[in-house]
Design an enzyme around this catalytic site. Structure first.
Site, mmCIF file in Angstrom:
data_model
loop_
_atom_site.group_PDB
_atom_site.id
_atom_site.type_symbol
_atom_site.label_atom_id
_atom_site.label_comp_id
_atom_site.label_asym_id
_atom_site.label_seq_id
_atom_site.Cartn_x
_atom_site.Cartn_y
_atom_site.Cartn_z
ATOM 1 N N ARG A 1 -13.393 -8.877 1.484
ATOM 2 C CA ARG A 1 -11.967 -8.644 1.186
ATOM 3 C C ARG A 1 -11.170 -9.900 1.524
ATOM 4 N NH1 ARG A 1 -9.856 -3.404 1.219
ATOM 5 N NH2 ARG A 1 -7.900 -4.458 0.703
ATOM 6 N N ARG B 1 0.883 -1.177 0.000
ATOM 7 C CA ARG B 1 0.000 0.000 0.000
ATOM 8 C C ARG B 1 0.917 1.222 0.000
ATOM 9 N NH1 ARG B 1 -5.353 1.337 3.466
ATOM 10 N NH2 ARG B 1 -6.127 0.028 1.781
ATOM 11 N N HIS C 1 -7.308 0.789 -6.559
ATOM 12 C CA HIS C 1 -7.529 -0.073 -5.391
ATOM 13 C C HIS C 1 -8.215 -1.371 -5.880
ATOM 14 C CE1 HIS C 1 -7.814 -1.312 -1.361
ATOM 15 N NE2 HIS C 1 -8.693 -0.470 -0.869
ATOM 16 N N ASP D 1 -17.249 7.100 -1.539
ATOM 17 C CA ASP D 1 -15.995 6.961 -0.798
ATOM 18 C C ASP D 1 -15.761 8.284 -0.068
ATOM 19 O OD1 ASP D 1 -13.455 6.138 0.027
ATOM 20 O OD2 ASP D 1 -12.556 6.171 -1.972
HETATM 21 N N1 NVA Z 1 -10.016 6.477 -1.571
HETATM 22 C C1 NVA Z 1 -9.646 6.100 -0.230
HETATM 23 C C2 NVA Z 1 -9.883 4.643 -0.009
HETATM 24 C C3 NVA Z 1 -9.561 4.145 1.363
HETATM 25 C C4 NVA Z 1 -9.724 2.663 1.503
HETATM 26 C C5 NVA Z 1 -8.189 6.466 0.016
HETATM 27 O O1 NVA Z 1 -7.368 6.288 -0.878
HETATM 28 O O2 NVA Z 1 -7.893 6.942 1.113
HETATM 29 N N1 CP Z 2 -11.218 -0.331 2.340
HETATM 30 C C1 CP Z 2 -9.944 -0.370 2.783
HETATM 31 O O1 CP Z 2 -9.000 -0.575 2.016
HETATM 32 O O2 CP Z 2 -9.822 -0.186 4.117
HETATM 33 P P1 CP Z 2 -8.490 0.065 4.959
HETATM 34 O O3 CP Z 2 -7.956 1.415 4.551
HETATM 35 O O4 CP Z 2 -8.908 -0.007 6.375
HETATM 36 O O5 CP Z 2 -7.492 -1.016 4.592
#
Ligand code: NVA
Ligand code: CP
Length: 307
Positions: free
Chosen positions: A289, A105, A132, A221
């Protein structure tokens, strides 16, 4: 030696491979719910690199590896050498000699691609600024569980033109559904690599009401994604009219589902009565997930399994 398969964006797998993965996810979910122990990855290790916060991604990958008989190691920028400037190529070379699969990530997709280019083992995108894919995998699996095939259906995205909506657009091309996106002016969805998108299935506007009209699935989101915190106040103002409210939901089909990748901000992008209401499937979505990623890890390491 077999070429290494990575999962860096949704377009890395074909429609046929997704059909397999959705079936396999269903099987793995059922078998776990029946209490069966299935440990094909005994002794195998996943290195997980987190340069941004996480709850679901970390726990689902770590739990998934444990359930498959393997182990996951958590690394973050603060306590590893990643945050002290070790080149990503060197990190990739070292991690891939000690582990069987890597999950990352991070911020820029380009960083993930450099890491994958120097890895001997599969690399999975656990979220970048651009994409994602594991989340959309879970979302579509959740839709299929609830309503059957997503082919020919309409998905409405209300909010930011971000990593989630861009991944939805890749999925629309591969799986054959329509995506209607409503963003505020200045936050439109930018298409990065045109070959991965079918813009004929994509309708972009600034009207949440138009986007949601007759939708089978409504999704949103946070207004401010990780890495964009400096824009928070400005975004709150720009996104004021983009909350998914019960009134807005009424414009969708009566049996439309509501999804949110979480974490959510009730009263900002979604009203509490929607996310906590009867059309919301966010808890199944979050749980899934785990199941889809187990299927993905198994697929990348062991290939397709007989059903
Ligand atoms: N669009 C959000 C998704 C979090 C799971 C981010 O990138 O923070
Ligand atoms: N939806 C998602 O990726 O959640 P986290 O940021 O908690 O991993």
């Amino acid at each position: 030696m077999k070429p290494v398969r990575h999962y860096l964006q949704f377009s890395d797998l074909s429609r046929e491979e997704y059909s397999y993965l959705f079936e396999r996810s269903k099987t793995l979910k059922r078998r776990r719910n029946e209490g069966e122990r299935y440990q094909p990855l005994l002794g195998q290790v996943m290195s997980m690199v987190f340069e941004k916060n996480s709850t679901r991604t970390r726990v689902s990958f770590e739990a998934g590896m444990a359930q498959l008989g393997g182990h996951a190691i958590f690394l973050d920028a603060q306590t590893s050498q990643i945050g002290r400037g070790e080149p990503v190529e060197d990190t990739a070379r070292v991690l891939s000699r000690m582990s069987d699969i890597i999950m990352v990530r991070t911020f820029e997709q380009a960083m993930l691609e450099r890491l994958a280019a120097n890895s001997r083992v599969p690399v999975i995108n656990g979220l970048t600024n651009e994409y994602h894919p594991c989340q959309i995998l879970a979302d579509i699996f959740t839709y299929i569980e609830q309503r059957g095939s997503i082919k020919g259906k309409t998905v409405a995205w209300i909010g930011d033109g971000n990593n989630m909506s861009r991944t939805w657009l890749q999925a629309a091309k591969i799986l054959g559904f329509k995506l209607k996106v409503a963003t505020p002016v200045g936050y439109e969805l930018t298409v990065l690599d045109r070959q991965h998108y079918d813009t004929s299935v994509f309708e972009a506007s600034h009207s949440a009401k138009n986007a949601i009209s007759q939708a089978d699935l409504v999704t949103t989101d946070v207004f401010t994604s990780m890495g964009f915190e400096a824009e928070k106040e400005q975004r709150l103002a720009a996104f004021r009219d983009y909350q998914v409210t019960p009134e807005l939901m009424q414009q969708a089909k009566p049996d439309a589902l509501f999804m949110h990748c979480l974490p959510a901000h009730r009263g900002e992008e979604v009203a509490a009565s929607v996310i906590d209401g009867p059309q919301s499937v966010v808890w199944d979505e979050a749980e899934n997930r785990l199941h889809v990623q187990k299927a993905l890890i198994e697929f990348l390491l062991l290939g397709q399994q007989p059903s």
